[in-house]
Scaffold this active site. Sequence first.
Site, mmCIF file in Angstrom:
data_model
loop_
_atom_site.group_PDB
_atom_site.id
_atom_site.type_symbol
_atom_site.label_atom_id
_atom_site.label_comp_id
_atom_site.label_asym_id
_atom_site.label_seq_id
_atom_site.Cartn_x
_atom_site.Cartn_y
_atom_site.Cartn_z
ATOM 1 N N ASN A 8 0.864 -1.185 0.000
ATOM 2 C CA ASN A 8 0.000 0.000 0.000
ATOM 3 C C ASN A 8 0.898 1.232 0.000
ATOM 4 O O ASN A 8 1.490 1.574 1.021
ATOM 5 C CB ASN A 8 -0.903 -0.032 1.245
ATOM 6 C CG ASN A 8 -1.881 1.127 1.281
ATOM 7 O OD1 ASN A 8 -1.829 2.021 0.436
ATOM 8 N ND2 ASN A 8 -2.750 1.121 2.261
ATOM 9 N N ARG B 76 -2.838 -2.056 -3.287
ATOM 10 C CA ARG B 76 -3.999 -1.182 -3.138
ATOM 11 C C ARG B 76 -3.821 -0.040 -4.136
ATOM 12 O O ARG B 76 -2.796 0.654 -4.095
ATOM 13 C CB ARG B 76 -4.059 -0.621 -1.722
ATOM 14 C CG ARG B 76 -5.171 0.355 -1.560
ATOM 15 C CD ARG B 76 -5.206 0.920 -0.159
ATOM 16 N NE ARG B 76 -6.380 1.737 -0.002
ATOM 17 C CZ ARG B 76 -6.382 2.935 0.565
ATOM 18 N NH1 ARG B 76 -5.286 3.437 1.062
ATOM 19 N NH2 ARG B 76 -7.498 3.620 0.667
ATOM 20 N N HIS C 72 -12.601 3.512 0.355
ATOM 21 C CA HIS C 72 -12.548 2.476 1.400
ATOM 22 C C HIS C 72 -13.148 1.171 0.878
ATOM 23 O O HIS C 72 -13.697 0.376 1.642
ATOM 24 C CB HIS C 72 -13.336 2.873 2.675
ATOM 25 C CG HIS C 72 -12.788 4.038 3.424
ATOM 26 N ND1 HIS C 72 -13.601 5.001 3.981
ATOM 27 C CD2 HIS C 72 -11.522 4.392 3.724
ATOM 28 C CE1 HIS C 72 -12.849 5.897 4.594
ATOM 29 N NE2 HIS C 72 -11.581 5.549 4.444
ATOM 30 N N GLY D 114 -13.235 5.876 10.808
ATOM 31 C CA GLY D 114 -11.855 6.087 11.238
ATOM 32 C C GLY D 114 -11.557 7.559 11.087
ATOM 33 O O GLY D 114 -12.477 8.388 11.126
ATOM 34 N N ARG E 298 -11.934 16.156 7.412
ATOM 35 C CA ARG E 298 -12.749 16.481 6.234
ATOM 36 C C ARG E 298 -14.166 16.837 6.655
ATOM 37 O O ARG E 298 -14.733 16.204 7.558
ATOM 38 C CB ARG E 298 -12.814 15.282 5.272
ATOM 39 C CG ARG E 298 -11.491 14.930 4.660
ATOM 40 C CD ARG E 298 -11.682 13.856 3.592
ATOM 41 N NE ARG E 298 -10.419 13.198 3.312
ATOM 42 C CZ ARG E 298 -10.207 11.894 3.412
ATOM 43 N NH1 ARG E 298 -11.185 11.072 3.770
ATOM 44 N NH2 ARG E 298 -9.027 11.394 3.152
ATOM 45 N N ASP F 141 -8.191 13.772 16.266
ATOM 46 C CA ASP F 141 -8.264 12.456 16.893
ATOM 47 C C ASP F 141 -9.485 12.407 17.819
ATOM 48 O O ASP F 141 -9.606 13.230 18.728
ATOM 49 C CB ASP F 141 -6.974 12.204 17.684
ATOM 50 C CG ASP F 141 -6.876 10.765 18.150
ATOM 51 O OD1 ASP F 141 -7.835 10.264 18.783
ATOM 52 O OD2 ASP F 141 -5.846 10.138 17.863
ATOM 53 N N PHE F 142 -10.354 11.439 17.553
ATOM 54 C CA PHE F 142 -11.619 11.390 18.292
ATOM 55 C C PHE F 142 -11.418 11.214 19.800
ATOM 56 O O PHE F 142 -12.253 11.647 20.583
ATOM 57 C CB PHE F 142 -12.528 10.294 17.727
ATOM 58 C CG PHE F 142 -13.215 10.715 16.451
ATOM 59 C CD1 PHE F 142 -12.551 10.700 15.235
ATOM 60 C CD2 PHE F 142 -14.527 11.166 16.471
ATOM 61 C CE1 PHE F 142 -13.168 11.115 14.063
ATOM 62 C CE2 PHE F 142 -15.159 11.587 15.304
ATOM 63 C CZ PHE F 142 -14.487 11.556 14.096
ATOM 64 N N GLY G 67 -15.058 3.121 14.976
ATOM 65 C CA GLY G 67 -16.093 2.083 14.963
ATOM 66 C C GLY G 67 -15.727 0.874 15.809
ATOM 67 O O GLY G 67 -16.596 0.251 16.427
ATOM 68 N N GLU G 68 -14.425 0.558 15.867
ATOM 69 C CA GLU G 68 -14.010 -0.640 16.604
ATOM 70 C C GLU G 68 -13.735 -0.370 18.076
ATOM 71 O O GLU G 68 -13.701 -1.294 18.886
ATOM 72 C CB GLU G 68 -12.734 -1.225 15.967
ATOM 73 C CG GLU G 68 -12.974 -1.806 14.581
ATOM 74 C CD GLU G 68 -11.691 -2.249 13.886
ATOM 75 O OE1 GLU G 68 -10.732 -2.616 14.569
ATOM 76 O OE2 GLU G 68 -11.671 -2.205 12.637
ATOM 77 N N GLU H 207 -7.970 -4.645 5.537
ATOM 78 C CA GLU H 207 -7.854 -4.334 4.107
ATOM 79 C C GLU H 207 -6.748 -5.158 3.452
ATOM 80 O O GLU H 207 -6.876 -5.584 2.311
ATOM 81 C CB GLU H 207 -7.604 -2.833 3.917
ATOM 82 C CG GLU H 207 -8.808 -2.020 4.390
ATOM 83 C CD GLU H 207 -8.607 -0.529 4.314
ATOM 84 O OE1 GLU H 207 -8.677 0.010 3.218
ATOM 85 O OE2 GLU H 207 -8.395 0.101 5.368
HETATM 86 P P1 AMP Z 1 -8.293 4.754 11.581
HETATM 87 O O1 AMP Z 1 -8.315 5.851 10.566
HETATM 88 O O2 AMP Z 1 -9.212 3.617 11.254
HETATM 89 O O3 AMP Z 1 -6.909 4.309 11.951
HETATM 90 O O4 AMP Z 1 -8.907 5.390 12.926
HETATM 91 C C1 AMP Z 1 -8.265 6.414 13.615
HETATM 92 C C2 AMP Z 1 -9.237 7.083 14.558
HETATM 93 O O5 AMP Z 1 -9.742 6.126 15.506
HETATM 94 C C3 AMP Z 1 -8.579 8.189 15.353
HETATM 95 O O6 AMP Z 1 -9.324 9.398 15.242
HETATM 96 C C4 AMP Z 1 -8.656 7.669 16.778
HETATM 97 O O7 AMP Z 1 -8.857 8.692 17.679
HETATM 98 C C5 AMP Z 1 -9.888 6.799 16.747
HETATM 99 N N1 AMP Z 1 -9.926 5.953 17.934
HETATM 100 C C6 AMP Z 1 -9.072 5.006 18.323
HETATM 101 N N2 AMP Z 1 -9.430 4.541 19.539
HETATM 102 C C7 AMP Z 1 -10.544 5.218 19.932
HETATM 103 C C8 AMP Z 1 -11.386 5.225 21.093
HETATM 104 N N3 AMP Z 1 -11.164 4.417 22.107
HETATM 105 N N4 AMP Z 1 -12.419 6.089 21.118
HETATM 106 C C9 AMP Z 1 -12.654 6.912 20.092
HETATM 107 N N5 AMP Z 1 -11.898 6.968 19.007
HETATM 108 C C10 AMP Z 1 -10.851 6.131 18.912
#
Ligand code: AMP
Length: 397
Positions: free
Chosen positions: A7, A91, A180, A210, A241, A284-285, A334-335, A385
């Site tokens: 990738n 990818r 995605h 994500g 975004r 970052d969430f 989501g996870e 992926e």
């Molecule tokens: P990804 O792009 O799939 O790698 O997801 C990254 C995002 O997942 C980031 O904004 C992280 O803050 C979020 N993330 C990871 N762990 C948690 C959590 N426990 N609660 C909320 N968001 C999370």
Amino acid sequence: MKILVINCGSSSLKYQLIDMADESVIAKGLCERIGIEGSKLTHEPAGKDKVVIEKAMPTHQTAIELVMEALQSPEHGVIKSTDEISAIGHRVLHGGKVYSDSIVVNEDVKRVIRECFDLGPLHNPANLMGIEACEAAMPGKPNVAVWDTGFGMSMPEKAYMYAIPHEYYEKYSIRRYGFHGTSHMYVSGETIKFAGLDPEKAKVIVCHLGNGASVSASIGGKCVDTSMGLTPLEGLIMGTRSGDVDPAVVQFICNKEGKDVNEVLNILNKKSGVLGMTDGISSDFRDIENAKADGNHLAEVALDAFVYRVAKYIGAYTAAMNGVDAIAFTAGVGENDKVGRKNICSYLEYLGVKIDDEANNVRGKRTMISAPDSKVKVVLMPTNEELAIARETKRLI
Ligand code: AMP
């Protein structure tokens, strides 16, 4: 059979070597700062210590050569020679209108990847460099292109056509593509199996939440709608975004701030989403959740708006499919974010969605998180992926 999955980003290259006998990862790693000073390779062989190799990588070609050396190294290698690698799966971001199915790369495929440079200006050139680097490093081995836009190509015209003058579709292929794709394909397929649904008829909504985020609706594993469009900017609120906005906002900001369209698009891509809504707290969430816990109003609004937008898309896609059998949550948020999942599902009680709070108290593990009497199955399904690309590569060779 061992398959190498690649990738490539503009200055990075992620890889996984997967043993297809049991779909286990034999080694994985990341080349960073390709073409920039200070490049390094982080190589993680299964069952051995991780190594960091700091070496100049002026091009993707040198990066691939370094990866090959690491994979075959007497100390931290996992194979004796590249003969053990059956094929390489790549990818590739954008296959335009031409390709939906994954395909073994030949000169025609490379031409299409090149023709789609302006549809995927950051990714397609890097993806092509990765393919050409593998061709040079392992001559004669099949390279397979797996398109990020592939899954969305089964959308019907009513879902993919924009209501703009038709000539732009004819001249420039402007339509909704969706992104995605490998994640949505993998998660919808695994959800059908995990929830014991009819593989031909199952109506599944996948929420890939994500840093980039998108929702897809599929029937029998075929995409009927997805929230990203010509580019990954459309749809949900994301880390940086904006997702859906009235296009007139662009003109309005241009006029008020003396900016041009490119600058405003850059703002919508890189400075908006929860980062922009919170006046720059973070993309970052987790940081946004912490800020909300500290009483920050903008953080609370950003999280509420994010959840609300996801729920609206699920409602829309349920209507689009005239029903839904399963909703799957995947990717970083989501996870990992049980509160977010619960809050999204609280908008869906009218569909008979019921979450089992105990089951929902989980991270990163495939789990049925709906209650036994929920009318719609809700699952946490970690995405993979790389495995999806490896499976496609195996299928084609
Ligand atoms: P990804 O792009 O799939 O790698 O997801 C990254 C995002 O997942 C980031 O904004 C992280 O803050 C979020 N993330 C990871 N762990 C948690 C959590 N426990 N609660 C909320 N968001 C999370």
